[in-house]
Design a protein around this motif. Sequence first.
Motif, PDB file in Angstrom:
ATOM      1  N   GLU A   1     -12.321   7.235   0.193  1.00 20.91           N
ATOM      2  CA  GLU A   1     -11.153   6.590  -0.420  1.00 20.91           C
ATOM      3  C   GLU A   1     -11.522   5.878  -1.718  1.00 20.91           C
TER       4      GLU A   1
ATOM      5  N   ASN B   1      -9.969   7.060  -5.271  1.00 19.88           N
ATOM      6  CA  ASN B   1      -9.194   6.123  -6.096  1.00 19.88           C
ATOM      7  C   ASN B   1      -9.800   5.968  -7.488  1.00 19.88           C
TER       8      ASN B   1
ATOM      9  N   VAL C   1      -3.925  -1.400  -5.655  1.00 21.18           N
ATOM     10  CA  VAL C   1      -2.703  -1.876  -5.006  1.00 21.18           C
ATOM     11  C   VAL C   1      -2.304  -0.909  -3.904  1.00 21.18           C
ATOM     12  N   ALA C   2      -1.608  -1.457  -2.928  1.00 22.99           N
ATOM     13  CA  ALA C   2      -1.016  -0.633  -1.883  1.00 22.99           C
ATOM     14  C   ALA C   2       0.433  -0.373  -2.284  1.00 22.99           C
ATOM     15  N   LYS C   3       0.862   0.859  -2.167  1.00 22.09           N
ATOM     16  CA  LYS C   3       2.244   1.214  -2.498  1.00 22.09           C
ATOM     17  C   LYS C   3       3.074   1.222  -1.223  1.00 22.09           C
ATOM     18  N   GLU C   4       4.332   0.894  -1.386  1.00 22.76           N
ATOM     19  CA  GLU C   4       5.265   1.014  -0.267  1.00 22.76           C
ATOM     20  C   GLU C   4       5.391   2.498   0.085  1.00 22.76           C
TER      21      GLU C   4
ATOM     22  N   LEU D   1      -2.062   5.063   0.367  1.00 23.06           N
ATOM     23  CA  LEU D   1      -2.596   4.593   1.646  1.00 23.06           C
ATOM     24  C   LEU D   1      -4.084   4.271   1.596  1.00 23.06           C
TER      25      LEU D   1
ATOM     26  N   TRP E   1      -6.099   2.289  -0.327  1.00 18.66           N
ATOM     27  CA  TRP E   1      -6.526   0.892  -0.406  1.00 18.66           C
ATOM     28  C   TRP E   1      -6.306   0.154   0.914  1.00 18.66           C
ATOM     29  N   PRO E   2      -5.155   0.301   1.583  1.00 16.59           N
ATOM     30  CA  PRO E   2      -5.011  -0.352   2.894  1.00 16.59           C
ATOM     31  C   PRO E   2      -6.028   0.148   3.918  1.00 16.59           C
ATOM     32  N   ILE E   3      -6.392   1.423   3.841  1.00 24.35           N
ATOM     33  CA  ILE E   3      -7.412   1.957   4.762  1.00 24.35           C
ATOM     34  C   ILE E   3      -8.749   1.271   4.513  1.00 24.35           C
TER      35      ILE E   3
ATOM     36  N   CYS F   1      -9.309  -1.658   3.164  1.00 20.92           N
ATOM     37  CA  CYS F   1      -9.223  -3.070   3.575  1.00 20.92           C
ATOM     38  C   CYS F   1      -9.220  -3.228   5.092  1.00 20.92           C
ATOM     39  N   ARG F   2      -8.690  -2.260   5.791  1.00 22.80           N
ATOM     40  CA  ARG F   2      -8.640  -2.347   7.252  1.00 22.80           C
ATOM     41  C   ARG F   2      -9.989  -2.031   7.899  1.00 22.80           C
TER      42      ARG F   2
END
Length: 139
Positions: A55, A59, A92-95, A108, A110-112, A114-115
Amino acid sequence: MCEKHRTESVERYRRPCQPAEARRAVERAVAERCRVTHTTCDREALGDALLVASELTTNAILHGGGITDFRVDVGEPGVRVSVSDRSDDLPVAKEPFDPRGRRRLGGLGWPIVCRLARDVRVTDLPSGGKCITAVVPLF
């Protein structure tokens, strides 16, 4: 194939051109550490580290103007992956849906990261761009 150069305890690889090259570099660094220390890491945790590396490199390629540096360090807390790129923009995370209610592609990664990572840091580079470092627990 990535070429490695030893710098202190960090494995420094030629910049990957594709996420698959970053994953292979992480796999090799973890395998070497486990061989030297006679330890094993959780396969699921290794999978998390490979996903984070993938990821971060994706990115940097798609949104960061390309990868300018790539490092892997495997130590007591886990595997540390650092990816630098040319962009000063923060990730940034997008909606998942646009204002019209249509499903968006992407957003998705960046949230992955961070998680799955225990520690994520974004550092501005003196010459411009940024370095994102994520530590994923392995042991």
